[in-house]
Design an enzyme around this catalytic site. Structure first.
Site, short mmCIF file in Angstrom:
data_model
loop_
_atom_site.label_atom_id
_atom_site.label_comp_id
_atom_site.label_asym_id
_atom_site.label_seq_id
_atom_site.Cartn_x
_atom_site.Cartn_y
_atom_site.Cartn_z
CB CYS A 149 -0.85 0.23 1.02
SG CYS A 149 -1.93 -1.55 0.72
CG HIS A 188 -2.41 2.99 3.20
ND1 HIS A 188 -3.56 2.49 1.64
CD2 HIS A 188 -2.75 1.59 3.41
CE1 HIS A 188 -4.24 1.47 2.33
NE2 HIS A 188 -2.95 0.71 2.65
CG ASN A 239 -6.60 -1.33 1.96
OD1 ASN A 239 -5.76 -0.95 1.40
ND2 ASN A 239 -5.85 -1.89 2.60
N1 ACO Z 1 -17.84 -9.69 11.06
C1 ACO Z 1 -17.89 -9.55 11.84
N2 ACO Z 1 -17.53 -10.46 13.15
C2 ACO Z 1 -15.27 -10.06 12.64
C3 ACO Z 1 -15.40 -9.93 11.75
C4 ACO Z 1 -16.19 -9.45 10.35
N3 ACO Z 1 -15.84 -8.82 9.06
N4 ACO Z 1 -14.12 -10.29 10.89
C5 ACO Z 1 -13.67 -10.03 12.47
N5 ACO Z 1 -14.61 -10.75 13.33
C6 ACO Z 1 -14.95 -10.51 14.72
C7 ACO Z 1 -13.48 -11.24 14.90
O1 ACO Z 1 -13.38 -12.20 15.10
C8 ACO Z 1 -13.27 -10.55 16.29
O2 ACO Z 1 -14.06 -11.60 17.04
P1 ACO Z 1 -13.62 -12.35 18.87
O3 ACO Z 1 -13.51 -11.38 19.53
O4 ACO Z 1 -14.58 -13.48 19.39
O5 ACO Z 1 -12.19 -13.94 18.29
C9 ACO Z 1 -13.91 -9.27 16.37
O6 ACO Z 1 -14.49 -9.42 15.20
C10 ACO Z 1 -13.29 -8.15 17.65
O7 ACO Z 1 -12.24 -8.50 16.35
P2 ACO Z 1 -11.10 -7.28 16.60
O8 ACO Z 1 -9.78 -7.66 16.21
O9 ACO Z 1 -11.81 -5.99 17.94
O10 ACO Z 1 -11.30 -5.83 15.99
P3 ACO Z 1 -10.78 -4.72 15.48
O11 ACO Z 1 -11.71 -3.42 16.31
O12 ACO Z 1 -9.10 -4.44 15.70
O13 ACO Z 1 -11.03 -4.52 13.56
C11 ACO Z 1 -9.79 -4.22 11.95
C12 ACO Z 1 -10.26 -5.20 12.74
C13 ACO Z 1 -10.58 -4.22 10.86
C14 ACO Z 1 -9.04 -5.94 11.15
C15 ACO Z 1 -8.70 -3.39 12.11
O14 ACO Z 1 -8.08 -4.25 12.75
C16 ACO Z 1 -8.00 -3.01 10.78
O15 ACO Z 1 -8.15 -2.99 10.57
N6 ACO Z 1 -6.48 -3.30 11.44
C17 ACO Z 1 -5.68 -3.01 10.10
C18 ACO Z 1 -5.73 -3.59 8.94
C19 ACO Z 1 -5.27 -3.75 7.84
O16 ACO Z 1 -5.58 -1.75 7.75
N7 ACO Z 1 -4.68 -4.13 6.87
C20 ACO Z 1 -4.04 -3.21 5.28
C21 ACO Z 1 -2.96 -3.01 5.70
S1 ACO Z 1 -2.27 -3.16 4.03
C22 ACO Z 1 -2.00 -4.10 2.80
O17 ACO Z 1 -0.64 -3.70 2.64
C23 ACO Z 1 -2.90 -4.41 1.65
#
Ligand code: ACO
Length: 330
Positions: free
Chosen positions: A116, A257, A287
């Site tokens: 990214c 980003h 993203n």
């Molecule tokens: N729908 C419903 N529930 C979900 C989903 C979904 N799509 N995905 C995960 N959950 C659940 C998980 O299983 C977890 O359940 P559990 O507590 O029973 O295990 C729960 O939701 C809570 O998940 P959290 O980890 O608390 O969620 P968080 O607030 O951290 O948000 C997210 C998750 C959106 C992935 C966030 O951490 C994030 O945006 N991280 C950065 C990711 C990113 O930017 N990646 C791109 C990198 S750039 C590149 O090079 C491509």
């Protein structure tokens, strides 16, 4: 003419027609519009049509950037393509795009993988090559078709990503202190496993077992990526401002980003800047990896949010984990 600066002559972007909403996703996997919007700010994303490759999206964005610059593909002598989803592992997607777009055979064409942050890496690389005086006109494209490497049964990842392309045309100027003023690039190579496609490369080739295990899909440790992303974006932004003696107040517009609205919010509060100085379109695209920054840049320009003399800050992080920031004076 002594080239002192690399300036942006035109911008363009492209997103596939097909829009995939949160509602639609929630009918296929266990998720909800409420969960996706509250955790990421995403409402919908664009998904490439069957048979629409990364190169096809790149060509559309490239053509638009060239038209905006009043140039033709024959004018280009440097084509830099930032992507993690090339049409094929070999050869470079840049060569496929060169041929489809009609960029001459004397042009240097190569891919660059910084996920990214790839567009900012490409912008800095191409700017340095333009400033050297050895290249006259560069086309820098950030493009990704993440829908091709996402596991559509993995709700942890598939709700976050989309497809698209963005491009800029660069040229030289004898005016100092204009255009791409500078960039700060870096990487945390100790965090490779936070976001990767484990198989399909030389360390773990694409065997039947690897495919069956789902190892040709993107794997992500979301929480860890989140924390490192905020830190890296903040540091990259601060470093480049300091390097050039700017206070964040002097930045007319930040183009971050578009990974997650909460990450953008956190960066805004660290920089003590109001959200109206940030370009946000993650709600409509999700993203789009290397396409994210140039797509947002093009939208901001076309919406009249960038005026002559303005200073724009670009900032990104991505798999690697890589990070990058750049300052542009228009
Ligand atoms: N729908 C419903 N529930 C979900 C989903 C979904 N799509 N995905 C995960 N959950 C659940 C998980 O299983 C977890 O359940 P559990 O507590 O029973 O295990 C729960 O939701 C809570 O998940 P959290 O980890 O608390 O969620 P968080 O607030 O951290 O948000 C997210 C998750 C959106 C992935 C966030 O951490 C994030 O945006 N991280 C950065 C990711 C990113 O930017 N990646 C791109 C990198 S750039 C590149 O090079 C491509």
């Amino acid at each position: 003419m002594a080239i002192r600066s690399s300036i942006i002559l035109g911008t363009g972007s492209y997103a596939p027609e097909r829009i995939l909403t949160n509602e639609e996703l929630s009918q296929k996997i266990e998720t909800s519009d409420e969960w996706i919007r509250s955790r990421s700010g995403i409402r919908e994303r664009h998904i490439a049509a069957p048979g629409e490759a990364t190169s096809d999206m790149a060509v559309q964005a490239g053509r638009r950037a060239l038209a905006d610059a009043g140039l033709t593909p024959e004018d280009i002598d440097l084509l830099v393509v930032a992507t993690v989803t090339p049409d094929m592992t070999l050869p470079a997607c840049a060569c496929i795009i060169q041929h489809k777009l009609g960029v001459p055979t004397h042009a240097a064409c190569f891919d660059l993988n910084a996920a990214c942050s790839g567009f900012i890496y490409g912008l800095d690389t191409a700017s340095a090559m333009i400033q050297s005086g050895r290249y006259k006109k560069a086309l820098v494209i950030g493009v990704d078709k993440l829908s091709a490497i996402v596991d559509w049964n993995d709700r942890n990842t598939c709700v976050l990503f989309g497809d698209g392309a963005g491009a800029v045309v660069l040229g030289g100027s004898d005016q100092p202190d204009t255009g791409v003023l500078g960039a700060k690039l870096g990487a945390y190579g100790d965090s490779v496993n936070l976001l990767c496609v484990p198989a399909g490369g030389s360390s773990n080739p694409a065997t039947a077992e690897a495919i069956a295990a789902g190892d040709l899909f993107m794997k992500m440790k979301g929480k860890e990526v989140f924390k490192l992303a905020v830190r890296a974006m903040d540091e990259a932004a601060r470093d480049i401002l300091e390097q050039h003696g700017f206070h964040s107040d002097q930045i007319a517009l930040v183009i971050p980003h578009q990974a997650n609205l909460r990450i953008i919010d956190a960066v805004a509060s660290y920089l003590k800047l109001p959200m109206d100085r940030f370009v946000v379109n993650v709600d409509r695209y999700g993203n789009t990896s290397a396409a994210s920054v140039p797509l947002a840049l093009d939208e901001a320009r076309k919406a009249g949010r960038i005026k002559p003399g303005d200073i724009t800050l670009l900032v990104a992080f991505g798999a690697g984990l890589t990070y990058g920031s750049a300052l542009i004076r228009w």
